[in-house]
Design an enzyme around this catalytic site. Sequence first.
Site, PDB file in Angstrom:
ATOM      1  N   GLU A  58       0.806  -1.224   0.000  1.00 50.88           N
ATOM      2  CA  GLU A  58       0.000   0.000   0.000  1.00 50.88           C
ATOM      3  C   GLU A  58       0.840   1.275   0.000  1.00 50.88           C
ATOM      4  O   GLU A  58       0.483   2.250  -0.644  1.00 50.88           O
ATOM      5  CB  GLU A  58      -0.967   0.023   1.198  1.00 50.88           C
ATOM      6  N   PHE A  81     -10.699  -1.680  -0.272  1.00 51.28           N
ATOM      7  CA  PHE A  81     -11.518  -1.417   0.916  1.00 51.28           C
ATOM      8  C   PHE A  81     -10.913  -0.229   1.674  1.00 51.28           C
ATOM      9  O   PHE A  81      -9.686  -0.146   1.821  1.00 51.28           O
ATOM     10  CB  PHE A  81     -11.555  -2.639   1.829  1.00 51.28           C
ATOM     11  N   PHE A  84      -8.132  -0.482   4.219  1.00 52.16           N
ATOM     12  CA  PHE A  84      -6.759  -0.759   3.776  1.00 52.16           C
ATOM     13  C   PHE A  84      -5.922   0.515   3.661  1.00 52.16           C
ATOM     14  O   PHE A  84      -4.700   0.448   3.596  1.00 52.16           O
ATOM     15  CB  PHE A  84      -6.757  -1.501   2.425  1.00 52.16           C
ATOM     16  N   HIS A 127     -12.836  -4.504   6.889  1.00 55.15           N
ATOM     17  CA  HIS A 127     -13.465  -4.437   5.572  1.00 55.15           C
ATOM     18  C   HIS A 127     -14.757  -3.623   5.600  1.00 55.15           C
ATOM     19  O   HIS A 127     -15.465  -3.559   4.586  1.00 55.15           O
ATOM     20  CB  HIS A 127     -13.799  -5.846   5.058  1.00 55.15           C
TER      21      HIS A 127
END
Lengths: 320, 327
Positions: A58, A81, A84, A127
């Site tokens: 990420e 999501f 994240f 999530h």
Amino acid sequence: MAELTLVEAINRAYAEELRRDDSVFLVGQDIRGGIFPHTMGLVQEFGPERIVDTPIAESGMYGVAFGAAQEGFRPVVDFMFGGFSYVTFAEASVTTGQYYFLHGSQHPLPLVITAAVGTGMRLANDHAMSIHGTFAHHPGIKVAMPSTPYDAKGMMKAAIRDNNPVVIPWHMGLMQERGEVPEDDYIVPLGKAAVKRQGSDVTILANSVQLKHALAVAAKLEGEFDVEVIDPRSFVPFDMETLLTSLAKTSRLVIVDEDWESGGFAATVSARVMEQGFDLLDAPVIRVTLPNLPVPGGYMEEYIAPNPAKIEAAIRQVCA
Amino acid sequence: MNLNKQQMRILYRNLVRADHLNRMMYQRMLQGKLIGFYHPSDGAIAPGVAAASFLNKDDNLSPHHRGHGITHMLSKGIDIKYYLAEHTGKDTGCCGGRSAFHFSFPEHKVYMMSGFIGYNFAPSVGWGWAAKRRNLGQVVMNCSGDGSYGQGRAHEALLMATNWQLPIIFYCENNGMAIHSEISEMHPTEDVSSLAQGYGMPAMVIDGQDVFACAEAALAAIEHARKGKGPTFVEAKTLRIKEHDMGTPDLRGWEARSEEEKLALMQRDPLVLATTRVLAEGVLKQDAIDQLHEEASREVQEIEDFADSSKIARPSEEQLLAAAFAP
């Protein structure tokens, strides 16, 4: 005018902006193939140079957007999501928010952060959590969230053209929501709320899936309470004027926000109303939010999420 | 890659300037004429001079935090007076006096500094991605210390730079110390650059006290990247003569570093080594060297005069709020 789903409307916004401006590109993880359908078909038209998949990294993925934005590109970075984004939150919130202002307001950072958020899929906290309130807490970042397919297309286009970092989460509960979406080039300006229903007894401020719930409750209570419903659309900047104008008429406010009670957008608006509109109120503001719990998954999600019953109860309480 | 005499003179001159400016910053901090803190670069200026002296204006550079990037920035052609003005809270500062020690020179593609060590890795991938997409031969010089390679972000950048063959130079200025901790305790192998092997990235280890050796390595890596051949890892083994941060204890682990140790390090001061070499090889004569020092002293004076004669930035809260977002 075509009737599209919310994700199809986002897809149209991407495609139109990618065609219009060569500096626009998308970066994410498996957005070429797609976990969600909002990027479907884009790689076929624009190629993997502009629909960019990265490793599951990420920070590096966000770095592509951040560095390219400094270089004059206009990236949309998709976290899949919303939860994240926390994997690289130092970059996405602190470094992003401070870049323009702290360095003397000399060099813009035009990028869009997007992700799917919200309850309804029973996937649990990481999530399901919302991110709009947390991003809105960090100065220097604009935050808005679409509630309709029309807004989704226009808001995403406005975000891509904005010269600042803009966070546009979209709610998974609205993925297949259908609505009229013009084919022409229009934008929904960031910072403008929408009065979705006129009323005189009470104002409900609600967004995304909760806007849908609020409108359903307002229709149900017709004849008993005359409910005004406002979609904030944009959290930063927030359209306080539209809210205060409404409260001058209704004197009562319920804020529905699918974020935690503590330190969220609803808390901020409630405090601002107390500071700027206290004399307009006939009753204390009521918030309908997530309780301060990590969002449970499975069937328990629906026990805690804001829903029409909770919104109706809040209306009855504030109008009592 | 052999350096010509002109290149050696450029390097030597920048080394002298970096040395004078580091002393200026140190003195000003002692005198209370600098906002915040200062991380002195004594003994460690050669790698930065070498990394930045031959970059083009449109190459990206992220300086090492030691010496607050002054070594790197002056070598890239940035006028340091705007940075000293920033570091003293003046309205003529490069960030309008808002940022304390941060710098930003977007026109030179030195975009920012962040207080987060290792911040440079993620945006470097974006700069490299942009350079590759534009295909104009731009390169990214990513300078940071051995400690920064503890960040997971370093892995992500090495991974993506090699995946996409981006024109990035991972330029590790390894002084063997992260604050007080020895690299031998914090990193499992002798060379940080051995990481590169896992990504299939070429790597070099060089003497970071020898500005000419550093420049040969930097130029080779820059040329490699410009030709589209992808990233290189350059590890310059340098040292740190003074404490991590002025005013904090000078420790190795949790015990004070000895004076003998620091005296030994001073024998390997890069300016001392470079002076011996330029004299021996006839690159510069002593009177030319003396002149470079005089010029550097004048430059320091001009920088200080500019900062000291500028006004403290005093915008109103309303003015600051109006500057929060780009139009």
